[in-house]
Design a protein around this motif. Sequence first.
Motif, mmCIF file in Angstrom:
data_model
loop_
_atom_site.group_PDB
_atom_site.id
_atom_site.type_symbol
_atom_site.label_atom_id
_atom_site.label_comp_id
_atom_site.label_asym_id
_atom_site.label_seq_id
_atom_site.Cartn_x
_atom_site.Cartn_y
_atom_site.Cartn_z
ATOM 1 N N THR A 94 0.824 -1.196 0.017
ATOM 2 C CA THR A 94 -0.105 -0.114 0.173
ATOM 3 C C THR A 94 0.683 1.284 -0.081
ATOM 4 O OG1 THR A 94 -1.645 -1.261 1.240
ATOM 5 C CG2 THR A 94 -1.705 1.330 1.147
ATOM 6 N N HIS A 95 2.037 1.394 0.823
ATOM 7 C CA HIS A 95 2.507 2.422 1.056
ATOM 8 C C HIS A 95 3.773 2.554 0.052
ATOM 9 C CE1 HIS A 95 0.363 3.366 4.346
ATOM 10 N NE2 HIS A 95 0.832 2.633 5.372
ATOM 11 N N HIS A 96 4.120 1.686 -0.504
ATOM 12 C CA HIS A 96 5.309 1.643 -1.412
ATOM 13 C C HIS A 96 4.984 0.798 -2.791
ATOM 14 C CE1 HIS A 96 9.227 1.870 -3.423
ATOM 15 N NE2 HIS A 96 9.501 0.368 -3.382
ATOM 16 N N GLU A 97 4.863 -0.255 -2.836
ATOM 17 C CA GLU A 97 4.636 -0.802 -4.534
ATOM 18 C C GLU A 97 3.744 -0.298 -5.232
ATOM 19 O OE1 GLU A 97 5.813 -5.130 -6.031
ATOM 20 O OE2 GLU A 97 3.988 -5.329 -4.878
ATOM 21 N N SER A 98 2.478 -0.397 -4.798
ATOM 22 C CA SER A 98 1.336 0.258 -5.547
ATOM 23 C C SER A 98 1.328 1.570 -5.603
ATOM 24 C CB SER A 98 0.083 -0.448 -4.817
ATOM 25 O OG SER A 98 -0.188 0.052 -3.587
ATOM 26 N N ARG A 99 2.093 2.194 -4.658
ATOM 27 C CA ARG A 99 2.164 3.905 -4.614
ATOM 28 C C ARG A 99 3.224 4.509 -5.647
ATOM 29 N NH1 ARG A 99 4.710 7.097 -0.115
ATOM 30 N NH2 ARG A 99 4.118 9.235 -0.697
ATOM 31 N N PHE A 100 4.350 3.941 -5.627
ATOM 32 C CA PHE A 100 5.464 4.465 -6.171
ATOM 33 C C PHE A 100 4.992 4.714 -7.699
ATOM 34 C CE2 PHE A 100 9.637 4.517 -8.411
ATOM 35 C CZ PHE A 100 10.611 4.938 -7.580
ATOM 36 N N THR A 101 4.611 4.138 -8.348
ATOM 37 C CA THR A 101 4.691 4.579 -9.917
ATOM 38 C C THR A 101 3.672 5.499 -10.083
ATOM 39 O OG1 THR A 101 4.832 2.064 -10.405
ATOM 40 C CG2 THR A 101 4.045 3.658 -12.142
ATOM 41 N N GLN A 102 2.507 5.395 -9.533
ATOM 42 C CA GLN A 102 1.212 6.726 -9.603
ATOM 43 C C GLN A 102 1.950 7.870 -9.094
ATOM 44 O OE1 GLN A 102 -1.321 6.500 -11.332
ATOM 45 N NE2 GLN A 102 -0.580 4.252 -11.935
ATOM 46 N N HIS A 103 2.777 7.884 -7.983
ATOM 47 C CA HIS A 103 3.095 9.173 -6.967
ATOM 48 C C HIS A 103 4.221 9.743 -8.109
ATOM 49 C CE1 HIS A 103 4.489 11.623 -3.680
ATOM 50 N NE2 HIS A 103 5.697 11.393 -4.156
ATOM 51 N N PHE A 104 5.104 9.272 -8.700
ATOM 52 C CA PHE A 104 6.219 10.018 -9.255
ATOM 53 C C PHE A 104 5.564 10.058 -10.707
ATOM 54 C CE2 PHE A 104 8.690 8.064 -5.929
ATOM 55 C CZ PHE A 104 9.243 9.225 -5.397
ATOM 56 N N GLY A 105 4.772 9.247 -11.102
ATOM 57 C CA GLY A 105 3.879 9.457 -12.654
ATOM 58 C C GLY A 105 3.246 10.846 -12.576
ATOM 59 N N SER A 106 2.591 11.028 -11.379
ATOM 60 C CA SER A 106 1.887 12.302 -11.333
ATOM 61 C C SER A 106 2.467 13.554 -11.265
ATOM 62 C CB SER A 106 0.631 11.903 -10.012
ATOM 63 O OG SER A 106 1.492 12.305 -8.960
ATOM 64 N N LEU A 107 3.809 13.258 -10.881
ATOM 65 C CA LEU A 107 4.515 14.510 -10.680
ATOM 66 C C LEU A 107 5.128 14.936 -12.227
ATOM 67 C CD1 LEU A 107 6.403 13.994 -7.421
ATOM 68 C CD2 LEU A 107 4.602 15.291 -8.148
ATOM 69 N N GLY A 108 5.098 14.270 -13.231
ATOM 70 C CA GLY A 108 5.508 14.257 -14.444
ATOM 71 C C GLY A 108 6.564 13.434 -14.730
ATOM 72 N N HIS A 109 7.153 12.381 -14.080
ATOM 73 C CA HIS A 109 8.164 11.836 -14.323
ATOM 74 C C HIS A 109 7.702 10.473 -15.382
ATOM 75 C CE1 HIS A 109 10.991 13.578 -12.138
ATOM 76 N NE2 HIS A 109 10.068 14.015 -11.144
ATOM 77 N N ALA A 110 8.190 10.353 -16.604
ATOM 78 C CA ALA A 110 8.030 9.104 -17.348
ATOM 79 C C ALA A 110 8.417 7.859 -16.892
ATOM 80 C CB ALA A 110 8.277 9.410 -18.947
ATOM 81 N N PHE A 111 7.809 6.902 -17.078
ATOM 82 C CA PHE A 111 8.085 5.501 -16.717
ATOM 83 C C PHE A 111 7.922 4.449 -17.818
ATOM 84 C CE2 PHE A 111 3.726 5.956 -15.095
ATOM 85 C CZ PHE A 111 3.179 4.831 -15.785
#
Length: 642
Positions: free
Chosen positions: A183-200
């Motif tokens: 909840t706090h890392h694996e499923s959050r990491f991608t969306q959190h930094f993607g929402s900040l404009g970082h491409a993955f």
Amino acid sequence: MRETHAREWSRIALYLFYDEAGIVDPYVITALQAFREHVDRLVIVCNGPPLPDGLVALKSVSDDVLVRVNTGFDVGGYQEGLEILGRAAVESYDELLLLNYTFFAPIFPLAEMFEAMESRACDFWGISAHKELRPNPLTGGDVLPFHIQSHFIAVRKPLLDSDAFWSYWSQMPPIRSYVDSITHHESRFTQHFGSLGHAFSVYMDLEDFHTAHPMLMEVDRMIEMRCPIIKRRAFFHDPIYMESEAIDLRRALDLIRTTSSYDIGLIHQNLLRTVNLRTVYTNLELLDVFTDARDPGMRTSWTFGAVAVVAHVYYVDLLEELLDYAGHIPCPFDLYVTTDSADKQHAIMQRLASFDRGSTRVDVVASNVGRDTAALLIEQRDVVLSGHYGLLCRLHTKKSPQDGAVRAASFKRHLLENLLASPGFVSSVFDVFEDDPRVGMVLPPVVHIGYPTLGHAWFLNQPRVTAIAKRLGIALQPDVHTPLAAYGSMFWFRPQALAPLFAHPWTWNEFDETVYGDMDLPHAIERLLTYCAQSEGYSTRCVFTARQAARNYAKLEYKMQLLSSCFRTGDIRSQVLQMIYGTEAEERAKAADTGVRVSFQRLVTALRNSLRFRIAQASRRVPTRLSAARREPAKQPVLRRE
């Protein structure tokens, strides 16, 4: 040893290691050596101290080994590792790799992956990803978002140099459970930094797959697509989930054998130490069906060494049958026989006077207590421990008069045919030992026609098995309800696999018990054999003739469909949960990629506690004819020998 070709990227890797026993298996070192070729600095974070030899091995393939208290799961390890390394040091590299011990690698050369990903413009990437799921099977919330899976995440500039990245770790909530880590890392990491404009980006493109969690659910397709890793979870995950999703792990392993140079022995070595036999046997489908025929080009000689048959002949009138089956062994073999009287010894020696396949020996045991088991462990101990034989076959004359003639004859055929049906069949059994030096035992599958073994095969024997294992120093990982065992005590084996059992100085007095049946020493040892092999690092395989496979499957299919008809759904996961918790549990049984969250052992325990009540409920739905038959039940036989 570093890679020799030119590389534009500078990389630092943070590898999280954990093992409950502190053991560093060779698969870990193999993976680290492979990644070492592609990074400039490799730092290992150990959640809990490894054993001394493991620590030495980890240091030999890394630049630093950080040992910490086992808190926070892998998230806590990454968090503390980054803190110790420091922002300035990490930012001096082009790429940070966060990876862990939960996969086997490299299935295919890592260079393929790194070279492919170097051409992709992104700020972070991973090997695999999980699709979005609604509802979230972990929390019951609205959604489990799409996310790169945290067993491998690569972070590049400018994300690596951003305040947001370092704030993410410094502000991480406490991780107290597996669900917290997701909840706090694996499923959050991608969306959190993607929402900040970082491409993955993701190396294994989800467009090539059809499920939410292809790393598990399409494990064979992953290998077809040359994924460089395979998750350990696929091997120990709940077999009920694996079956209900039709996950083909055996196919994945076969593809690795034919398309990869990865040593599958590394996988088996770890599994044999950490996973119970029934789970490995089921998930890997370690059952082979052999015919009598052999192609002309197939091998006719083997390198595992000399062969012997160690037999106990209590019923001399069955000796001829035993010799007929043993005659199917496609090479010379020595024959060692025990019996319980001088008269029987004389009769057996007369019959063996014309035996021309090898040397013979006929011994009279000092006592018949413990039947064939005591005779094997005491009188034939010297044969097994001699070091002369690479492979032995254990046989005995079996009548089981207490079970009734028809049932006993069926059991005997089940054993003898599935060990010695024909020269071609035995040649195929030999191939199993030849092709995989980790196979320690080959035996017939659990007998279930005529016997109530399925779900109950421990009967009353588990406490004694546990006590003997402790006494002999055998590491025991007991199966929950139906152990993978040599029921009927006939099997092929390597002497090294059962060495602890034969090295123990058994005495006749130990077998001198008032009652022969469940809870006695022979029945406990019968169930301990495969665990002894596992403890010594050897796996167990089962084999069927084509005819026996057809017979057993037809009966098993009928029993399964009859039991399933007592429920309103045909899904076995739903049935088990419904039996224990009621119909509202059906939704819990559909818990996406994580499978059934309640441990299956807990389910079975609860099931046993409520079995009488549930069976009474189910019986109301069974036709009257069956109910009437139940008023005068036939006596159920207990597995016995001689």
